[in-house]
Design an enzyme around this catalytic site. Structure first.
Site, PDB file in Angstrom:
ATOM      1  N   ARG A  73      17.271   1.795  15.075  1.00 15.74           N
ATOM      2  CA  ARG A  73      18.323   0.810  14.814  1.00 15.74           C
ATOM      3  C   ARG A  73      19.691   1.299  15.273  1.00 15.74           C
ATOM      4  O   ARG A  73      20.529   0.505  15.690  1.00 15.74           O
ATOM      5  CB  ARG A  73      18.333   0.441  13.333  1.00 15.74           C
TER       6      ARG A  73
ATOM      7  N   GLY B 145       8.488  -6.142  10.337  1.00 14.18           N
ATOM      8  CA  GLY B 145       8.852  -4.740  10.154  1.00 14.18           C
ATOM      9  C   GLY B 145       7.672  -3.800  10.268  1.00 14.18           C
ATOM     10  O   GLY B 145       7.723  -2.796  10.991  1.00 14.18           O
TER      11      GLY B 145
ATOM     12  N   GLY C  45      12.267  -9.390   8.097  1.00 12.47           N
ATOM     13  CA  GLY C  45      12.452 -10.686   7.447  1.00 12.47           C
ATOM     14  C   GLY C  45      13.173 -11.683   8.334  1.00 12.47           C
ATOM     15  O   GLY C  45      12.840 -12.874   8.346  1.00 12.47           O
TER      16      GLY C  45
HETATM   17  P1  ADP Z   1       5.069  -7.232   8.690  1.00 10.62           P
HETATM   18  O1  ADP Z   1       6.069  -6.335   8.011  1.00 10.62           O
HETATM   19  O2  ADP Z   1       4.741  -6.779  10.080  1.00 10.62           O
HETATM   20  O3  ADP Z   1       5.464  -8.670   8.622  1.00 10.62           O
HETATM   21  P2  ADP Z   1       3.451  -7.376   6.325  1.00 10.62           P
HETATM   22  O4  ADP Z   1       4.534  -6.765   5.529  1.00 10.62           O
HETATM   23  O5  ADP Z   1       3.148  -8.790   6.123  1.00 10.62           O
HETATM   24  O6  ADP Z   1       3.677  -7.087   7.892  1.00 10.62           O
HETATM   25  O7  ADP Z   1       2.090  -6.602   6.029  1.00 10.62           O
HETATM   26  C1  ADP Z   1       1.937  -5.219   6.225  1.00 10.62           C
HETATM   27  C2  ADP Z   1       1.027  -4.624   5.210  1.00 10.62           C
HETATM   28  O8  ADP Z   1      -0.209  -5.309   5.151  1.00 10.62           O
HETATM   29  C3  ADP Z   1       0.704  -3.191   5.544  1.00 10.62           C
HETATM   30  O9  ADP Z   1       1.280  -2.353   4.595  1.00 10.62           O
HETATM   31  C4  ADP Z   1      -0.819  -3.155   5.490  1.00 10.62           C
HETATM   32  O10 ADP Z   1      -1.324  -2.016   4.834  1.00 10.62           O
HETATM   33  C5  ADP Z   1      -1.164  -4.392   4.714  1.00 10.62           C
HETATM   34  N1  ADP Z   1      -2.526  -4.858   5.021  1.00 10.62           N
HETATM   35  C6  ADP Z   1      -3.046  -5.191   6.222  1.00 10.62           C
HETATM   36  N2  ADP Z   1      -4.345  -5.507   6.107  1.00 10.62           N
HETATM   37  C7  ADP Z   1      -4.675  -5.384   4.820  1.00 10.62           C
HETATM   38  C8  ADP Z   1      -5.893  -5.567   4.085  1.00 10.62           C
HETATM   39  N3  ADP Z   1      -7.024  -5.939   4.685  1.00 10.62           N
HETATM   40  N4  ADP Z   1      -5.867  -5.341   2.737  1.00 10.62           N
HETATM   41  C9  ADP Z   1      -4.718  -4.962   2.136  1.00 10.62           C
HETATM   42  N5  ADP Z   1      -3.555  -4.766   2.769  1.00 10.62           N
HETATM   43  C10 ADP Z   1      -3.524  -4.980   4.099  1.00 10.62           C
HETATM   44 MG    MG Z   2       6.409  -5.853   5.886  1.00 14.73          MG
END
Ligand code: ADP
Ligand code: MG
Length: 404
Positions: free
Chosen positions: A35, A361, A384
């Protein structure tokens, strides 16, 4: 169209720049400088144009008095000074006499960074502790007005907070006469807009992560513009449940089964679910047990997409011209359950001539951690904020900037 840096002359002007220095820290050291690097083009441009550059940012959440020590921006000032190869004066307050004097004495091409704007969340303007103050995050008008009085032009280059209506972005922008977007925000908007408003087809979106509830609006909005939506991660299991598939102990949001059913019904076949999973008896980095099909053993939980799904997703991505990826395919933090996320990263990176964007993120962190940092057209700095942008929402941090 919002004003940009090119719409102003900065010579001798005091320029207030809201940057996103919300970086991960450990033991007082910055552990990831992405960042800070992303903010350099704007800062260097202003310095090249003889501005007096006043930087500020939030860092972490400030809820208790101990957070004031833990979340000081001082280490970032040191890091930035190395990167710019010039002194960065750090002011360890967010308001008051010392800050005003330092700014008044600035000469062109000097840089000041002042303390974490969220310190205002638990302090009154006289510095006394008030855990309910929330002056930054509730956009206290006195604070926004005060900060705006410190400079001539406001530049918002903090994409990561653009979805928030805080005193250090929306507050300042609504009181100052001159404002514009910085290069980073301009680039983020251009990249995300290209996907959402003007995608070249075939457009394939890949949505994953833990919860379907976080991503319903994104899926709904993407269904309008994407040709296919590949769904992985924990959220896939709520869709499985909606289809009557056995999900064992996998993460299922019971109160979202209806909406998942509806999304599937209205998707015109655009939604593509995994066809197998890598599962485990507990939420741990155990050896994966692969399911034969979509059904998951009643005693297991799905923690990643399986090898057949990896192949399927690769096939579905073939020929894509636009790809948006938000949300890991599995619990990539466990090395045994990172294969799906890694494979999707690889498949996207091998697409010839495609416009590829990561928003989210954890997905951005995963791609960087897995060594794919340079393989995407754009990796958004806002978790976000990029999510809300892809939902089709207007981001207040951007909206509050002056139009051309
Ligand atoms: P981003 O920040 O990219 O938008 P999210 O915050 O929505 O992504 O999700 C990320 C989290 O989802 C990670 O910490 C990951 O461990 C969790 N995750 C992914 N697949 C699973 C699963 N099958 N069961 C539980 N947690 C999961
Ligand atoms: Mg996230």
């Amino acid at each position: 169209m919002k004003k940009t840096l090119k719409d102003y002359k900065f010579k001798n002007k005091t320029v207030l720049v809201r940057v996103d220095f919300n970086v991960p820290m450990k033991d007082g050291k910055v552990t990831n400088d992405n960042r800070v690097n992303a903010a350099l083009p704007t800062i260097e441009y202003l310095l090249d144009n003889d501005a007096k550059v006043v930087l500020f940012s939030h860092l972490g959440k400030i809820k208790k008095e101990e957070d004031l020590k833990k979340n000081s921006l001082m280490p970032v000032a040191e890091l930035l000074s190395k990167k710019l190869k010039k002194p960065v004066k750090f002011v360890n307050s967010i308001e008051g006499h010392e800050l005003e004097e330092k700014i008044n004495k600035m000469k062109p091409t000097e840089v000041v960074l002042f303390e974490n704007t969220r310190f205002a969340d638990i302090t009154n303007s006289d510095g006394t502790i008030n855990l309910e103050a929330k002056r930054e995050s509730k956009n206290d008008s006195t604070l926004g007005k005060y900060w705006s009085s410190l400079g001539d032009i406001f530049v918002n280059d903090a994409f990561g907070t653009a979805h928030r209506e805080h005193a250090s972005n929306v507050g300042i922008a609504s009181y100052i006469k001159n404002s514009c977007l910085g290069f980073l925000v301009e680039k983020e908007v251009a990249m995300l807009e290209k996907c959402i408003n003007n995608p070249q087809s075939p457009f394939v979106a890949i949505i994953g992560g833990a919860k379907v509830s976080d991503k319903i609006n994104v899926i709904q909005n993407l269904l309008k513009v994407a040709d296919k939506i590949l769904i992985g991660g924990g959220m896939a299991y709520t869709f499985f449940k909606a289809k009557g598939i056995e999900t064992g102990n996998s993460l299922v949001e019971k109160d979202r089964i209806d909406i998942a059913t509806e999304l599937l019904k209205n998707s015109n076949g655009k939604i593509i679910l995994p066809i197998d999973s890598a599962a485990s008896a507990s939420f741990a980095n155990d050896k994966p047990i692969f399911s034969a099909d979509q059904n998951i053993d009643v005693n297991l939980m799905g923690l990643d997409i399986g090898p057949k799904s990896i192949e399927l997703f690769k096939k579905e991505l073939e020929g894509a011209k636009t790809v948006v990826w938000n949300g890991p395919m599995g619990v990539f933090e466990f090395s045994n359950y990172a294969a799906g996320t890694k494979a999707v990263c690889k498949s996207i990176s091998e697409l010839a001539g495609a416009f590829t964007v990561i928003g989210g993120g954890d997905s951005a962190a995963a791609a960087i951690q897995l060594g794919f940092e340079d393989k995407f057209t754009h990796i958004s700095t806002g978790g976000g904020a990029s999510l809300e942008f892809m939902e089709g929402k207007i981001l207040p941090g951007i909206d509050s900037i002056q139009n051309k």
